[in-house]
Design an enzyme around this catalytic site. Structure first.
Site, PDB file in Angstrom:
ATOM      1  N   GLU A 205       0.846  -1.198   0.000  1.00 56.91           N
ATOM      2  CA  GLU A 205       0.000   0.000   0.000  1.00 56.91           C
ATOM      3  C   GLU A 205       0.876   1.241   0.000  1.00 56.91           C
ATOM      4  O   GLU A 205       1.454   1.612   1.039  1.00 56.91           O
ATOM      5  CB  GLU A 205      -0.931   0.034   1.220  1.00 56.91           C
ATOM      6  CG  GLU A 205      -1.886   1.216   1.103  1.00 56.91           C
ATOM      7  CD  GLU A 205      -2.804   1.421   2.293  1.00 56.91           C
ATOM      8  OE1 GLU A 205      -3.545   2.409   2.286  1.00 56.91           O
ATOM      9  OE2 GLU A 205      -2.774   0.608   3.223  1.00 56.91           O
ATOM     10  N   LYS A 337      -8.265 -15.611  15.554  1.00 55.50           N
ATOM     11  CA  LYS A 337      -8.487 -15.226  14.142  1.00 55.50           C
ATOM     12  C   LYS A 337      -9.946 -14.987  13.780  1.00 55.50           C
ATOM     13  O   LYS A 337     -10.350 -15.202  12.649  1.00 55.50           O
ATOM     14  CB  LYS A 337      -7.861 -16.267  13.205  1.00 55.50           C
ATOM     15  CG  LYS A 337      -6.369 -16.479  13.464  1.00 55.50           C
ATOM     16  CD  LYS A 337      -5.769 -17.584  12.636  1.00 55.50           C
ATOM     17  CE  LYS A 337      -4.303 -17.743  12.978  1.00 55.50           C
ATOM     18  NZ  LYS A 337      -3.689 -18.890  12.344  1.00 55.50           N
ATOM     19  N   ASP A 413       1.958 -14.522  12.299  1.00 56.91           N
ATOM     20  CA  ASP A 413       0.821 -15.163  11.644  1.00 56.91           C
ATOM     21  C   ASP A 413      -0.133 -14.055  11.171  1.00 56.91           C
ATOM     22  O   ASP A 413      -0.821 -13.418  11.976  1.00 56.91           O
ATOM     23  CB  ASP A 413       0.125 -16.087  12.655  1.00 56.91           C
ATOM     24  CG  ASP A 413      -0.934 -16.952  11.995  1.00 56.91           C
ATOM     25  OD1 ASP A 413      -1.509 -16.510  10.974  1.00 56.91           O
ATOM     26  OD2 ASP A 413      -1.193 -18.053  12.499  1.00 56.91           O
ATOM     27  N   HIS A 512      -2.625   9.648  -1.449  1.00 55.21           N
ATOM     28  CA  HIS A 512      -2.798   8.313  -2.019  1.00 55.21           C
ATOM     29  C   HIS A 512      -2.673   8.343  -3.535  1.00 55.21           C
ATOM     30  O   HIS A 512      -2.090   7.455  -4.139  1.00 55.21           O
ATOM     31  CB  HIS A 512      -4.139   7.693  -1.601  1.00 55.21           C
ATOM     32  CG  HIS A 512      -4.021   6.899  -0.337  1.00 55.21           C
ATOM     33  ND1 HIS A 512      -3.800   7.483   0.872  1.00 55.21           N
ATOM     34  CD2 HIS A 512      -4.042   5.562  -0.132  1.00 55.21           C
ATOM     35  CE1 HIS A 512      -3.699   6.542   1.796  1.00 55.21           C
ATOM     36  NE2 HIS A 512      -3.842   5.361   1.210  1.00 55.21           N
TER      37      HIS A 512
END
Ligand code: ADP
Length: 561
Positions: A205, A337, A413, A512
């Site tokens: 990004e 998660k 992770d 951006h």
């Protein structure tokens, strides 16, 4: 043992290398026709690799090779009569039937990569067997690539120069290569008065690292950030079931008695020198009970460790309650998660708070805004907006951006970004005119040993921070992992400050557009003439008209932002 009596050791090694090089070259350089790519890949491999001499260089560990000798004796005689083949020479194919190859494979003999590919293509060998059956991991990966896709489609997915020994049986299966992700650094950042550090962030990004870096500058000019762990404990919560609810109540009463907890703890702690049980909460749901074990895991993120330890305690509990049925070792109240209020409220991994006070002058010079404007934006967006959205742990601007980037860089992770990025961000205008800024992350699930932290590139990122591997002997176990959690929280604070400031000054879209959009002509693949004339599936799928140089994704997507 290596069954090649007629070839000297050194010659064997170099011939083996040559063959592997040739094989890789074929895999990466050959053009393939999508219509027959499997056959073409096989043919290429067979033409170059099928000589008896070359085949023997791949024969490893086959002690009982008498049958091999007799079967191939005629081939060997033919070989002896011919002159020694040169590398790269296309040799006559020595045909072996699929049945022959399959028999060899099933009896555990070693085969050439090209022959293994033939078996894979016909469903006679399994992709997962390759690492255990080919002479090195890279060859196994190369064969799998030829199996799964036309060679040219994978050409840009690298697979060489990677130490697969850290991957196999540890980090990934069915490997076909690795995806390089750019790593930028944000910093310097001074945490708790220590030497300034640069924080590695792996991201695609654009503007994220630049923005976080701006936040670091603001923090540095304000004297640094303070970051502290206020709770610690990885969790695992099995779900058990009884015939009737009163038995589940008995279980809860038993577990809640301190003496019994001590018994479960001693089982738990005996499973690893780093596992230390701290809490066990029981929640009932009719005749089912959820037992949430919370314990320390040293420098490991701890899921494996805590699962093993929990399983050991549960065996003991089963002996006390023989009618108890363990339905699942992970019963979802852990919660791993998945977005869950229990993590937000009770914490998971390490709970961290980081804060700093920024003088108005710094807010103005670096962030181009004022403490009052930032505080107002925080009330409207982080408090009111998050409440309006019903967010769980989401009263922040973009904590997940920073957590994900540092996680990927340091081998964490990635799926644990779900809870690890739960974050409350606070921006307040103080009476003295300065800005008070804090982030609170109750569930940073990270480690410096185990999982992806062992991979060389990820380990380098941890080395850069001075916290790779187990904590030094002079520190308590878990010091390195705690430092990583503190670094993540401090970096999140930098990211929050910068994005909130960009919102105040309306710079978000412009930065951006400047840093998050490629100006390369990336997708110019179709000429107008080659566009399909058939009915398109989607009404918006209009052929693009104009000069071919205009047909880029920029044209297509100009209205997205
Ligand atoms: P996780 O539980 O995070 O999935 P693992 O349990 O698979 O990680 O890996 C941790 C391993 O590293 C364990 O075998 C543990 O004994 C070992 N280890 C060595 N040093 C440490 C340390 N300082 N902290 C935690 N574990 C350590």
């Amino acid at each position: 043992s290596c069954s090649m009596p007629d070839v000297a050791g050194e010659a064997k090694a170099s011939s083996n290398d040559d063959i592997i090089d040739k094989f890789r070259e074929l895999l990466t350089s050959s053009e393939s026709n999508p219509a027959n790519w499997k056959e073409r890949a096989e043919e290429l491999l067979r033409q170059s690799l099928v000589s008896r001499e070359r085949r023997t260089t791949f024969t490893f560990g086959d002690d009982d090779d008498s049958s091999e000798e007799s079967r191939d004796s005629s081939e060997m005689a033919a070989q002896a009569n011919s002159s020694k083949p040169q590398l790269g020479e296309v040799l006559p194919t020595l045909e072996r039937t699929i049945e022959e190859l399959e028999n060899d494979w099933n009896r555990g003999a070693d085969l050439l990569p090209g022959d293994v590919l033939r078996l894979l293509n016909r469903g006679k060998a399994k992709s997962r067997e390759l690492e255990g059956r080919l002479p090195d991991y890279e060859t196994a990966v190369a064969v799998r690539r030829a199996f799964v896709a036309p060679l040219d489609r994978l050409a840009k997915l690298p697979y060489t120069d990677y130490d697969y020994k850290f991957v196999t049986n540890a980090c990934c299966e069915n490997v076909v290569g690795y995806v390089p992700v750019p790593v930028g650094v944000a910093g310097p950042l001074k945490i708790n008065g220590e030497l300034p550090i640069y924080v590695p962030m792996a991201t695609t990004e654009g503007a994220l690292v630049a923005s976080t870096n701006r936040g670091c500058t603001a923090i540095m000019k304000s004297g640094g950030v303070s970051a502290h762990i206020y709770a610690e404990g990885m969790t695992r919560a099995p779900v058990v079931q009884f015939e009737r609810a009163h038995e589940a109540v008995k279980l809860k009463q038993w577990v809640d008695a301190p003496d019994n907890f001590a018994k479960l703890k001693s089982e738990f702690d005996a499973s690893s020198r780093f596992a230390k049980l701290d809490r066990l909460e029981v929640r009932l749901d009719g005749r089912q009970a959820h037992l949430r074990f919370t314990g320390k895991t040293g420098d490991a993120m701890g899921m494996n460790m805590i699962s093993k330890a929990t399983s050991q305690s549960m065996k003991f509990l089963q002996s006390v309650f023989p009618t108890m049925k363990v339905v699942a070792l992970s019963g979802n109240s852990c919660t791993d998660k998945k977005a869950a209020a229990i993590n937000w409220i009770s914490g998971r991994g390490r709970s961290v708070v980081a804060d700093c006070v920024l003088p108005a002058s710094v807010v103005k010079s670096v962030l181009k805004t004022t403490p009052a404007a930032l505080a107002e934006a925080a009330r409207a967006k982080l408090d009111s907006g998050s409440a309006a959205a019903g967010a769980i742990g989401g009263s922040n601007a973009h904590a997940a951006n920073i957590v994900a980037a540092v996680f990927i860089a340091t081998g964490q992770d990635a799926a644990q970004v779900v809870s690890s990025s739960m974050c409350a961000t606070r921006l307040e205008a103080l009476e003295c005119g300065s800005l008070y800024a804090s982030v609170t992350l109750p569930c940073v699930e990270c480690g410096t040993v185990g999982g992806g932290t062992v991979l060389p590139a990820q380990r380098s990122c941890l080395e850069m921070l001075g916290i790779a591997g187990p904590s030094p002997a002079t520190c308590a176990p878990g010091t390195n992992a705690a430092a990583l959690a503190q670094i993540i929280a401090a970096t999140v604070l930098a990211g929050e400050l910068s994005l909130m400031a960009a919102l105040c000054t309306d710079d978000l879209v412009s930065s951006h557009l400047k840093l998050n959009r490629s100006r390369l002509n990336l997708y110019e693949t179709q000429s107008a003439a080659s566009l399909p004339t058939v009915q398109l599936l989607h009404p918006n799928m209009q052929p693009i008209r104009g000069k071919s140089s205009d047909r880029t994704i920029k044209v297509n997507c100009s209205s997205i932002l």
